[in-house]
Scaffold this active site. Structure first.
Site, mmCIF file in Angstrom:
data_model
loop_
_atom_site.group_PDB
_atom_site.id
_atom_site.type_symbol
_atom_site.label_atom_id
_atom_site.label_comp_id
_atom_site.label_asym_id
_atom_site.label_seq_id
_atom_site.Cartn_x
_atom_site.Cartn_y
_atom_site.Cartn_z
ATOM 1 N N TYR A 1 -16.858 14.687 -17.767
ATOM 2 C CA TYR A 1 -17.226 13.307 -17.769
ATOM 3 C C TYR A 1 -18.260 13.153 -16.421
ATOM 4 O O TYR A 1 -18.036 13.767 -15.407
ATOM 5 C CB TYR A 1 -15.988 12.422 -17.325
ATOM 6 C CG TYR A 1 -16.397 11.115 -16.964
ATOM 7 C CD1 TYR A 1 -17.206 10.409 -17.727
ATOM 8 C CD2 TYR A 1 -15.848 10.737 -15.678
ATOM 9 C CE1 TYR A 1 -17.567 9.164 -17.094
ATOM 10 C CE2 TYR A 1 -16.014 9.430 -15.296
ATOM 11 C CZ TYR A 1 -17.152 8.479 -15.952
ATOM 12 O OH TYR A 1 -17.259 7.589 -15.537
ATOM 13 N N ARG B 1 0.962 -1.180 -0.125
ATOM 14 C CA ARG B 1 0.008 -0.182 -0.062
ATOM 15 C C ARG B 1 0.895 1.171 -0.165
ATOM 16 O O ARG B 1 0.938 2.253 -0.667
ATOM 17 C CB ARG B 1 -1.177 -0.041 1.159
ATOM 18 C CG ARG B 1 -1.634 1.439 1.429
ATOM 19 C CD ARG B 1 -3.059 1.227 2.282
ATOM 20 N NE ARG B 1 -2.672 0.516 3.385
ATOM 21 C CZ ARG B 1 -2.206 0.740 4.574
ATOM 22 N NH1 ARG B 1 -1.348 1.930 4.598
ATOM 23 N NH2 ARG B 1 -2.178 0.061 5.688
ATOM 24 N N LYS C 1 -8.009 4.327 -20.376
ATOM 25 C CA LYS C 1 -8.234 4.540 -21.842
ATOM 26 C C LYS C 1 -6.849 4.571 -22.439
ATOM 27 O O LYS C 1 -6.433 3.492 -22.668
ATOM 28 C CB LYS C 1 -8.698 6.121 -21.798
ATOM 29 C CG LYS C 1 -9.946 6.438 -20.762
ATOM 30 C CD LYS C 1 -11.160 5.622 -21.035
ATOM 31 C CE LYS C 1 -12.243 6.237 -20.397
ATOM 32 N NZ LYS C 1 -12.219 6.211 -18.878
ATOM 33 N N ASP D 1 -7.842 17.390 -16.445
ATOM 34 C CA ASP D 1 -8.164 16.008 -16.589
ATOM 35 C C ASP D 1 -7.739 15.739 -18.214
ATOM 36 O O ASP D 1 -8.375 16.226 -19.169
ATOM 37 C CB ASP D 1 -9.576 15.457 -16.605
ATOM 38 C CG ASP D 1 -10.001 14.296 -16.812
ATOM 39 O OD1 ASP D 1 -8.975 13.429 -17.585
ATOM 40 O OD2 ASP D 1 -11.028 13.585 -16.424
HETATM 41 C C1 LIG Z 1 -12.569 12.314 -19.031
HETATM 42 C C2 LIG Z 1 -12.501 11.158 -17.999
HETATM 43 N N1 LIG Z 1 -11.787 11.594 -16.824
HETATM 44 C C3 LIG Z 1 -11.907 10.404 -15.946
HETATM 45 C C4 LIG Z 1 -12.746 9.135 -16.012
HETATM 46 C C5 LIG Z 1 -12.639 8.107 -14.822
HETATM 47 O O1 LIG Z 1 -11.766 7.075 -15.247
HETATM 48 P P1 LIG Z 1 -12.115 5.630 -14.639
HETATM 49 O O2 LIG Z 1 -13.074 5.149 -15.401
HETATM 50 O O3 LIG Z 1 -10.644 4.979 -14.989
HETATM 51 O O4 LIG Z 1 -12.268 5.675 -13.166
HETATM 52 C C6 LIG Z 1 -13.265 9.018 -17.280
HETATM 53 C C7 LIG Z 1 -14.029 7.783 -17.517
HETATM 54 O O5 LIG Z 1 -14.362 7.013 -16.783
HETATM 55 C C8 LIG Z 1 -13.257 9.714 -18.245
HETATM 56 O O6 LIG Z 1 -13.797 9.719 -19.535
HETATM 57 N N1 LIG Z 2 -21.226 3.011 -15.224
HETATM 58 C C1 LIG Z 2 -19.947 3.809 -15.179
HETATM 59 C C2 LIG Z 2 -20.076 4.412 -16.476
HETATM 60 C C3 LIG Z 2 -18.438 4.378 -16.917
HETATM 61 S S1 LIG Z 2 -18.198 5.733 -18.250
HETATM 62 C C4 LIG Z 2 -16.697 5.415 -18.854
HETATM 63 C C5 LIG Z 2 -15.998 6.658 -19.623
HETATM 64 N N2 LIG Z 2 -15.399 7.751 -18.751
HETATM 65 C C6 LIG Z 2 -16.800 7.136 -20.766
HETATM 66 O O1 LIG Z 2 -16.945 8.285 -20.730
HETATM 67 O O2 LIG Z 2 -17.308 6.353 -21.648
HETATM 68 C C7 LIG Z 2 -20.118 4.995 -14.291
HETATM 69 O O3 LIG Z 2 -21.402 5.227 -13.810
HETATM 70 O O4 LIG Z 2 -19.344 5.608 -13.973
#
Ligand SMILES: Cc1ncc(COP(=O)(O)O)c(C=O)c1O
Ligand SMILES: N[C@@H](CCSC[C@H](N)C(=O)O)C(=O)O
Length: 414
Positions: free
Chosen positions: A122, A70, A221, A196
Protein backbone atom coordinates in the site's frame (compact mmCIF):
# COMPACT_ATOMS: atom_id res chain seq x y z
CA UNK A 1 -17.07 -15.75 33.22
CA UNK A 2 -19.48 -13.37 34.99
CA UNK A 3 -20.79 -10.39 33.06
CA UNK A 4 -19.18 -7.92 35.42
CA UNK A 5 -15.78 -9.50 34.70
CA UNK A 6 -15.96 -8.77 30.98
CA UNK A 7 -14.65 -5.24 31.43
CA UNK A 8 -11.36 -5.91 33.22
CA UNK A 9 -8.09 -4.53 31.89
CA UNK A 10 -5.90 -5.74 30.32
CA UNK A 11 -8.48 -7.06 27.84
CA UNK A 12 -8.46 -10.66 26.78
CA UNK A 13 -11.04 -12.45 24.64
CA UNK A 14 -14.02 -13.62 26.64
CA UNK A 15 -15.10 -17.16 25.78
CA UNK A 16 -18.59 -16.87 24.38
CA UNK A 17 -21.57 -18.20 26.14
CA UNK A 18 -25.09 -17.23 25.14
CA UNK A 19 -26.22 -16.83 28.74
CA UNK A 20 -24.08 -16.15 31.81
CA UNK A 21 -23.71 -19.40 33.69
CA UNK A 22 -24.33 -21.52 30.57
CA UNK A 23 -21.72 -23.83 29.05
CA UNK A 24 -18.72 -21.84 27.78
CA UNK A 25 -17.90 -22.69 24.20
CA UNK A 26 -16.28 -21.20 21.14
CA UNK A 27 -18.60 -20.71 18.21
CA UNK A 28 -17.85 -20.39 14.50
CA UNK A 29 -16.53 -16.96 13.53
CA UNK A 30 -19.85 -15.97 11.86
CA UNK A 31 -21.59 -16.49 15.21
CA UNK A 32 -18.88 -14.85 17.29
CA UNK A 33 -19.03 -11.76 15.06
CA UNK A 34 -22.62 -11.02 16.00
CA UNK A 35 -22.64 -12.33 19.55
CA UNK A 36 -21.50 -10.02 22.32
CA UNK A 37 -22.44 -9.21 25.89
CA UNK A 38 -22.23 -5.60 26.95
CA UNK A 39 -21.05 -4.90 30.50
CA UNK A 40 -23.67 -2.15 30.72
CA UNK A 41 -25.69 -1.95 33.98
CA UNK A 42 -28.99 -1.96 31.97
CA UNK A 43 -27.88 -4.89 29.80
CA UNK A 44 -28.16 -2.78 26.66
CA UNK A 45 -28.00 -4.83 23.48
CA UNK A 46 -25.69 -2.33 21.83
CA UNK A 47 -22.68 -1.18 23.81
CA UNK A 48 -23.18 2.39 25.12
CA UNK A 49 -20.97 5.17 23.76
CA UNK A 50 -18.98 6.42 26.74
CA UNK A 51 -18.53 9.88 25.24
CA UNK A 52 -16.35 11.20 28.02
CA UNK A 53 -12.75 12.28 28.33
CA UNK A 54 -12.49 11.69 32.08
CA UNK A 55 -13.78 9.31 34.76
CA UNK A 56 -14.22 10.43 38.36
CA UNK A 57 -12.41 8.67 41.16
CA UNK A 58 -14.08 7.67 44.45
CA UNK A 59 -11.25 9.40 46.32
CA UNK A 60 -7.85 10.91 45.63
CA UNK A 61 -6.12 7.59 46.27
CA UNK A 62 -8.61 5.12 44.76
CA UNK A 63 -8.18 4.63 41.02
CA UNK A 64 -11.16 3.23 39.13
CA UNK A 65 -10.89 1.01 36.10
CA UNK A 66 -10.70 4.06 33.83
CA UNK A 67 -9.40 7.57 34.44
CA UNK A 68 -8.92 9.16 31.00
CA UNK A 69 -10.12 8.11 27.56
CA UNK A 70 -6.67 8.34 25.98
CA UNK A 71 -5.64 5.57 28.40
CA UNK A 72 -8.82 3.55 28.21
CA UNK A 73 -12.55 3.80 27.60
CA UNK A 74 -15.28 1.15 28.17
CA UNK A 75 -16.61 1.40 24.58
CA UNK A 76 -13.08 0.85 23.25
CA UNK A 77 -12.45 -2.03 25.66
CA UNK A 78 -15.66 -3.69 24.55
CA UNK A 79 -14.70 -3.37 20.87
CA UNK A 80 -11.14 -4.60 21.51
CA UNK A 81 -12.36 -7.66 23.41
CA UNK A 82 -14.88 -8.43 20.69
CA UNK A 83 -12.25 -8.14 17.95
CA UNK A 84 -9.76 -10.23 19.93
CA UNK A 85 -12.31 -13.04 19.92
CA UNK A 86 -12.84 -12.68 16.15
CA UNK A 87 -9.15 -12.31 15.28
CA UNK A 88 -8.10 -15.25 17.45
CA UNK A 89 -5.82 -12.96 19.48
CA UNK A 90 -5.06 -12.51 23.15
CA UNK A 91 -5.20 -8.79 22.77
CA UNK A 92 -6.47 -6.31 20.21
CA UNK A 93 -5.81 -2.57 20.28
CA UNK A 94 -8.03 -0.13 18.38
CA UNK A 95 -6.45 3.03 16.99
CA UNK A 96 -7.32 6.03 14.85
CA UNK A 97 -6.53 4.54 11.40
CA UNK A 98 -4.70 1.75 9.63
CA UNK A 99 -1.68 4.02 9.23
CA UNK A 100 -1.83 4.79 12.93
CA UNK A 101 -1.65 1.03 13.59
CA UNK A 102 1.41 0.83 11.35
CA UNK A 103 2.95 3.83 13.12
CA UNK A 104 2.43 2.23 16.54
CA UNK A 105 4.11 -0.96 15.28
CA UNK A 106 6.98 1.00 13.69
CA UNK A 107 7.77 2.59 17.06
CA UNK A 108 9.31 -0.68 18.21
CA UNK A 109 12.18 0.21 15.83
CA UNK A 110 15.40 1.79 17.07
CA UNK A 111 17.94 3.82 15.03
CA UNK A 112 20.15 1.42 13.10
CA UNK A 113 17.44 -1.25 12.79
CA UNK A 114 16.50 -2.85 9.50
CA UNK A 115 13.08 -3.63 8.05
CA UNK A 116 12.19 -6.09 5.29
CA UNK A 117 8.99 -5.25 3.42
CA UNK A 118 7.38 -6.05 0.08
CA UNK A 119 8.09 -4.32 -3.21
CA UNK A 120 4.36 -4.17 -3.84
CA UNK A 121 2.52 -2.68 -0.90
CA UNK A 122 0.00 0.00 0.00
CA UNK A 123 1.28 3.49 -0.95
CA UNK A 124 0.76 4.89 2.57
CA UNK A 125 2.80 2.08 4.12
CA UNK A 126 5.54 2.77 1.59
CA UNK A 127 5.39 6.47 2.52
CA UNK A 128 5.78 5.79 6.26
CA UNK A 129 8.67 3.37 5.65
CA UNK A 130 10.32 5.97 3.41
CA UNK A 131 9.88 8.58 6.15
CA UNK A 132 11.56 6.24 8.67
CA UNK A 133 14.46 5.50 6.35
CA UNK A 134 14.94 9.20 5.56
CA UNK A 135 14.51 10.57 9.08
CA UNK A 136 14.87 7.69 11.51
CA UNK A 137 18.13 5.94 10.55
CA UNK A 138 16.16 2.80 9.62
CA UNK A 139 17.20 0.74 6.60
CA UNK A 140 14.23 -0.60 4.64
CA UNK A 141 14.69 -3.43 2.13
CA UNK A 142 11.83 -3.72 -0.36
CA UNK A 143 11.93 -7.22 -1.81
CA UNK A 144 9.71 -9.50 -3.84
CA UNK A 145 8.06 -11.34 -0.94
CA UNK A 146 6.56 -13.93 -3.31
CA UNK A 147 10.04 -15.50 -3.36
CA UNK A 148 10.86 -16.69 0.17
CA UNK A 149 14.65 -16.46 -0.39
CA UNK A 150 14.39 -12.77 -1.29
CA UNK A 151 13.21 -12.21 2.30
CA UNK A 152 15.58 -14.58 4.10
CA UNK A 153 18.69 -13.38 2.24
CA UNK A 154 18.13 -9.88 3.66
CA UNK A 155 17.90 -11.10 7.27
CA UNK A 156 20.71 -9.82 9.50
CA UNK A 157 21.15 -9.36 13.23
CA UNK A 158 19.80 -5.85 12.66
CA UNK A 159 16.48 -6.99 11.19
CA UNK A 160 13.90 -5.84 13.72
CA UNK A 161 10.76 -6.10 11.56
CA UNK A 162 9.51 -8.17 8.63
CA UNK A 163 6.36 -6.65 7.20
CA UNK A 164 4.14 -8.72 4.93
CA UNK A 165 0.98 -8.10 2.88
CA UNK A 166 -0.86 -10.94 1.13
CA UNK A 167 -2.56 -10.41 -1.28
CA UNK A 168 -0.62 -7.23 -1.92
CA UNK A 169 -2.29 -3.94 -2.75
CA UNK A 170 -2.61 -3.43 -5.73
CA UNK A 171 -0.84 -6.23 -7.66
CA UNK A 172 -2.54 -9.03 -5.70
CA UNK A 173 0.71 -10.94 -5.16
CA UNK A 174 0.73 -13.73 -2.60
CA UNK A 175 3.51 -14.52 -0.14
CA UNK A 176 4.07 -17.67 1.88
CA UNK A 177 3.45 -16.28 5.37
CA UNK A 178 3.89 -19.57 7.32
CA UNK A 179 7.21 -20.46 5.63
CA UNK A 180 8.65 -16.94 5.86
CA UNK A 181 7.64 -16.75 9.54
CA UNK A 182 9.18 -20.15 10.32
CA UNK A 183 12.46 -19.28 8.62
CA UNK A 184 12.70 -15.80 10.13
CA UNK A 185 11.95 -17.08 13.63
CA UNK A 186 14.45 -19.96 13.27
CA UNK A 187 17.24 -17.59 12.28
CA UNK A 188 16.29 -14.45 14.23
CA UNK A 189 13.75 -15.18 17.00
CA UNK A 190 13.75 -11.53 18.13
CA UNK A 191 12.65 -10.23 14.72
CA UNK A 192 9.01 -9.19 14.79
CA UNK A 193 6.91 -10.54 11.91
CA UNK A 194 3.89 -8.36 11.19
CA UNK A 195 1.16 -8.94 8.62
CA UNK A 196 -1.13 -6.30 7.16
CA UNK A 197 -4.31 -8.38 6.78
CA UNK A 198 -6.52 -5.56 5.47
CA UNK A 199 -7.17 -7.25 2.11
CA UNK A 200 -8.40 -10.47 3.73
CA UNK A 201 -10.10 -9.45 6.98
CA UNK A 202 -10.34 -12.01 9.81
CA UNK A 203 -12.96 -13.83 7.76
CA UNK A 204 -10.53 -14.59 4.94
CA UNK A 205 -7.31 -15.29 6.83
CA UNK A 206 -5.92 -15.53 10.38
CA UNK A 207 -2.16 -14.92 10.14
CA UNK A 208 -1.70 -15.23 13.93
CA UNK A 209 -2.35 -18.96 13.38
CA UNK A 210 0.85 -19.06 11.27
CA UNK A 211 2.95 -17.85 14.22
CA UNK A 212 3.33 -14.21 13.20
CA UNK A 213 3.74 -11.73 16.05
CA UNK A 214 1.42 -8.96 14.92
CA UNK A 215 -1.59 -8.76 12.63
CA UNK A 216 -2.93 -5.33 11.83
CA UNK A 217 -5.70 -4.09 9.61
CA UNK A 218 -7.13 -0.87 8.34
CA UNK A 219 -10.58 -1.22 9.89
CA UNK A 220 -11.61 1.60 7.57
CA UNK A 221 -12.09 -1.23 5.04
CA UNK A 222 -13.90 -4.58 5.47
CA UNK A 223 -14.15 -4.53 9.27
CA UNK A 224 -16.36 -1.43 9.31
CA UNK A 225 -17.64 -1.84 5.76
CA UNK A 226 -19.44 1.43 5.06
CA UNK A 227 -16.69 4.01 4.58
CA UNK A 228 -18.09 6.07 7.41
CA UNK A 229 -15.09 5.92 9.76
CA UNK A 230 -11.32 5.60 9.92
CA UNK A 231 -9.85 3.00 12.25
CA UNK A 232 -6.99 0.58 12.65
CA UNK A 233 -6.69 -2.59 14.73
CA UNK A 234 -3.61 -4.40 16.01
CA UNK A 235 -3.83 -8.02 17.20
CA UNK A 236 -1.17 -9.88 19.19
CA UNK A 237 -0.82 -12.99 21.30
CA UNK A 238 2.26 -12.06 23.30
CA UNK A 239 1.37 -10.16 26.47
CA UNK A 240 4.62 -8.21 26.67
CA UNK A 241 4.41 -7.11 23.04
CA UNK A 242 0.77 -6.08 23.62
CA UNK A 243 1.85 -3.97 26.59
CA UNK A 244 4.61 -2.31 24.56
CA UNK A 245 2.17 -1.40 21.79
CA UNK A 246 -0.41 -0.17 24.31
CA UNK A 247 2.28 2.02 25.92
CA UNK A 248 2.80 3.79 22.58
CA UNK A 249 -0.94 4.24 22.05
CA UNK A 250 -1.36 5.80 25.48
CA UNK A 251 1.82 7.86 25.13
CA UNK A 252 0.92 9.25 21.71
CA UNK A 253 -2.86 9.41 22.10
CA UNK A 254 -3.97 7.56 18.98
CA UNK A 255 -6.54 5.27 20.64
CA UNK A 256 -9.81 5.07 18.71
CA UNK A 257 -12.43 7.61 19.85
CA UNK A 258 -15.56 6.22 21.61
CA UNK A 259 -18.01 7.08 18.83
CA UNK A 260 -15.80 5.47 16.18
CA UNK A 261 -15.44 2.41 18.43
CA UNK A 262 -19.21 2.19 18.55
CA UNK A 263 -19.53 2.62 14.78
CA UNK A 264 -16.89 -0.06 14.17
CA UNK A 265 -18.63 -2.41 16.61
CA UNK A 266 -21.88 -1.83 14.71
CA UNK A 267 -20.22 -2.32 11.31
CA UNK A 268 -18.31 -5.45 12.20
CA UNK A 269 -21.47 -7.36 13.09
CA UNK A 270 -22.36 -7.64 9.39
CA UNK A 271 -18.81 -8.54 8.29
CA UNK A 272 -19.57 -12.18 7.49
CA UNK A 273 -22.55 -11.48 5.27
CA UNK A 274 -20.88 -8.50 3.55
CA UNK A 275 -17.58 -10.29 2.98
CA UNK A 276 -19.25 -13.41 1.60
CA UNK A 277 -21.36 -11.41 -0.88
CA UNK A 278 -18.48 -9.11 -1.92
CA UNK A 279 -16.25 -12.12 -2.51
CA UNK A 280 -18.78 -13.94 -4.66
CA UNK A 281 -19.40 -10.73 -6.63
CA UNK A 282 -15.64 -10.28 -7.11
CA UNK A 283 -15.34 -13.86 -8.34
CA UNK A 284 -18.12 -13.22 -10.85
CA UNK A 285 -16.61 -9.95 -12.10
CA UNK A 286 -13.10 -11.49 -12.31
CA UNK A 287 -14.35 -14.47 -14.34
CA UNK A 288 -16.29 -12.26 -16.76
CA UNK A 289 -13.31 -9.92 -17.25
CA UNK A 290 -10.98 -12.86 -17.82
CA UNK A 291 -13.44 -14.42 -20.28
CA UNK A 292 -13.47 -11.08 -22.11
CA UNK A 293 -9.72 -11.43 -22.67
CA UNK A 294 -8.20 -9.34 -19.86
CA UNK A 295 -5.27 -10.46 -17.69
CA UNK A 296 -6.95 -10.31 -14.30
CA UNK A 297 -5.11 -10.45 -10.98
CA UNK A 298 -7.35 -12.18 -8.45
CA UNK A 299 -6.57 -15.20 -6.22
CA UNK A 300 -10.01 -16.68 -6.92
CA UNK A 301 -8.92 -17.39 -10.51
CA UNK A 302 -7.05 -20.63 -11.27
CA UNK A 303 -4.83 -18.56 -13.57
CA UNK A 304 -3.36 -16.73 -10.55
CA UNK A 305 0.30 -17.85 -10.34
CA UNK A 306 0.04 -18.45 -6.60
CA UNK A 307 -3.49 -19.83 -6.52
CA UNK A 308 -2.59 -22.96 -4.50
CA UNK A 309 -0.44 -21.02 -2.05
CA UNK A 310 -3.21 -18.52 -1.42
CA UNK A 311 -5.80 -21.21 -0.74
CA UNK A 312 -3.40 -23.05 1.60
CA UNK A 313 -3.54 -19.97 3.86
CA UNK A 314 -6.92 -18.36 3.23
CA UNK A 315 -10.57 -19.34 3.21
CA UNK A 316 -11.58 -16.80 0.57
CA UNK A 317 -10.23 -14.73 -2.29
CA UNK A 318 -11.20 -11.30 -0.96
CA UNK A 319 -12.95 -8.68 -3.06
CA UNK A 320 -10.14 -6.65 -4.63
CA UNK A 321 -8.85 -7.36 -8.12
CA UNK A 322 -6.81 -5.52 -10.70
CA UNK A 323 -6.29 -5.64 -14.43
CA UNK A 324 -4.44 -3.81 -17.16
CA UNK A 325 -5.61 -2.43 -20.49
CA UNK A 326 -2.22 -1.74 -22.07
CA UNK A 327 -2.83 2.00 -22.26
CA UNK A 328 -3.20 4.69 -19.57
CA UNK A 329 -5.73 6.74 -21.55
CA UNK A 330 -7.93 3.73 -22.18
CA UNK A 331 -7.84 2.91 -18.47
CA UNK A 332 -8.82 6.49 -17.63
CA UNK A 333 -11.76 6.28 -20.03
CA UNK A 334 -12.96 3.06 -18.41
CA UNK A 335 -12.71 4.50 -14.91
CA UNK A 336 -14.55 7.66 -15.94
CA UNK A 337 -17.10 5.76 -18.04
CA UNK A 338 -18.32 3.58 -15.18
CA UNK A 339 -21.45 4.82 -13.43
CA UNK A 340 -22.21 2.28 -10.73
CA UNK A 341 -18.56 1.89 -9.74
CA UNK A 342 -17.54 4.95 -7.69
CA UNK A 343 -14.19 6.53 -8.57
CA UNK A 344 -12.68 6.36 -5.13
CA UNK A 345 -9.71 5.11 -3.15
CA UNK A 346 -10.17 2.47 -0.47
CA UNK A 347 -11.96 -0.89 -0.51
CA UNK A 348 -14.00 -3.20 1.70
CA UNK A 349 -17.11 -1.03 1.43
CA UNK A 350 -20.64 -2.16 0.56
CA UNK A 351 -20.32 -0.06 -2.64
CA UNK A 352 -18.14 -1.07 -5.56
CA UNK A 353 -15.22 1.21 -6.39
CA UNK A 354 -12.93 1.67 -9.36
CA UNK A 355 -9.54 3.37 -9.29
CA UNK A 356 -6.17 3.79 -10.94
CA UNK A 357 -3.64 3.08 -8.16
CA UNK A 358 -0.77 5.01 -9.78
CA UNK A 359 -2.89 8.17 -9.85
CA UNK A 360 -4.72 7.60 -6.57
CA UNK A 361 -3.90 5.22 -3.69
CA UNK A 362 -0.26 4.73 -4.76
CA UNK A 363 0.42 8.22 -6.16
CA UNK A 364 2.70 8.94 -3.18
CA UNK A 365 5.21 6.40 -4.50
CA UNK A 366 7.80 8.16 -6.67
CA UNK A 367 7.02 7.42 -10.38
CA UNK A 368 10.63 6.23 -10.81
CA UNK A 369 10.20 3.75 -7.95
CA UNK A 370 6.84 2.62 -9.36
CA UNK A 371 8.59 1.87 -12.63
CA UNK A 372 11.46 -0.01 -10.94
CA UNK A 373 8.89 -2.09 -9.07
CA UNK A 374 6.94 -2.78 -12.29
CA UNK A 375 3.72 -1.19 -11.08
CA UNK A 376 1.79 -0.64 -14.34
CA UNK A 377 0.59 2.95 -14.81
CA UNK A 378 -2.51 1.68 -16.65
CA UNK A 379 -3.52 -0.67 -13.82
CA UNK A 380 -7.20 -0.49 -12.87
CA UNK A 381 -8.20 -1.70 -9.41
CA UNK A 382 -11.71 -2.91 -8.72
CA UNK A 383 -12.95 -3.07 -5.13
CA UNK A 384 -16.11 -5.05 -5.29
CA UNK A 385 -19.14 -4.37 -3.10
CA UNK A 386 -22.40 -6.14 -2.44
CA UNK A 387 -24.58 -4.94 -5.33
CA UNK A 388 -26.18 -7.24 -7.89
CA UNK A 389 -23.27 -8.94 -9.75
CA UNK A 390 -24.82 -8.60 -13.22
CA UNK A 391 -25.45 -4.89 -12.69
CA UNK A 392 -21.76 -4.55 -11.85
CA UNK A 393 -20.63 -6.48 -14.93
CA UNK A 394 -23.05 -4.57 -17.22
CA UNK A 395 -21.83 -1.21 -16.01
CA UNK A 396 -18.15 -2.17 -16.29
CA UNK A 397 -18.61 -3.85 -19.67
CA UNK A 398 -20.36 -0.74 -20.99
CA UNK A 399 -17.45 1.47 -19.86
CA UNK A 400 -14.90 -0.96 -21.35
CA UNK A 401 -16.71 -1.15 -24.70
CA UNK A 402 -17.17 2.63 -24.92
CA UNK A 403 -13.45 3.07 -24.14
CA UNK A 404 -12.69 0.74 -27.06
CA UNK A 405 -10.92 -1.84 -24.91
CA UNK A 406 -13.19 -4.74 -25.96
CA UNK A 407 -16.06 -5.55 -28.32
CA UNK A 408 -19.56 -6.00 -26.85
CA UNK A 409 -19.46 -9.72 -27.82
CA UNK A 410 -16.61 -10.21 -25.33
CA UNK A 411 -19.11 -9.86 -22.52
CA UNK A 412 -21.91 -11.88 -24.11
CA UNK A 413 -23.07 -14.79 -21.96
CA UNK A 414 -23.34 -18.20 -23.67
C1 LIG B 1 -3.42 -2.61 2.73
C2 LIG B 1 -3.62 -1.33 3.49
N1 LIG B 1 -3.05 -1.20 4.71
C3 LIG B 1 -3.20 -0.08 5.43
C4 LIG B 1 -3.94 0.98 4.95
C5 LIG B 1 -4.05 2.22 5.80
O1 LIG B 1 -5.32 2.31 6.37
P1 LIG B 1 -6.04 3.70 6.75
O2 LIG B 1 -6.44 4.36 5.48
O3 LIG B 1 -7.18 3.26 7.60
O4 LIG B 1 -5.05 4.51 7.49
C6 LIG B 1 -4.55 0.89 3.70
C7 LIG B 1 -5.37 1.98 3.11
O5 LIG B 1 -5.42 3.09 3.47
C8 LIG B 1 -4.37 -0.30 2.95
O6 LIG B 1 -4.89 -0.43 1.74
N1 LIG C 1 -4.68 10.34 -0.23
C1 LIG C 1 -4.56 9.11 0.51
C2 LIG C 1 -4.93 7.96 -0.34
C3 LIG C 1 -5.53 6.86 0.46
S1 LIG C 1 -5.55 5.30 -0.37
C4 LIG C 1 -6.62 4.34 0.65
C5 LIG C 1 -6.56 2.86 0.47
N2 LIG C 1 -5.56 2.25 1.27
C6 LIG C 1 -6.43 2.35 -0.92
O1 LIG C 1 -5.57 1.50 -1.19
O2 LIG C 1 -7.25 2.73 -1.75
C7 LIG C 1 -3.13 8.97 0.96
O3 LIG C 1 -2.27 9.68 0.46
O4 LIG C 1 -2.86 8.19 1.86
Amino acid sequence: MALEDTNNLPPSPAPSTPRPGGPVRKYKIETEIVYSESPDQYRSSSVPIYQTATFKQASGSEMGEYDYTRSGNPTRTHLERHLAKIMGANRVLAVASGMSAMDVIARILRPGDEVIAGDDLYGGTNRLLKYLSTNGDITVHHVDTTVVERVTEKLTEKTALVLLESPTNPLIKICDIPTITKLVKAKRPQTVVAVDNTMMSPLGMSPLDFGVDIVYESATKFLSGHHDLMAGVIAVNDEELGNRLFFTINATGCGLAPFDCWLLMRGVKTLAIRFEKAQSNAQHVAERLEAAGFKVRFPGLKSHPQYDLHWSMATGAGAVLSFETGDVETSEKIVEGARLWGISVSFGCVNSLISMPCKMSHASIDPKVRKERALPEDLIRLCVGIEDPEDLVDDLAHAIVVAGAAKPEAFATK
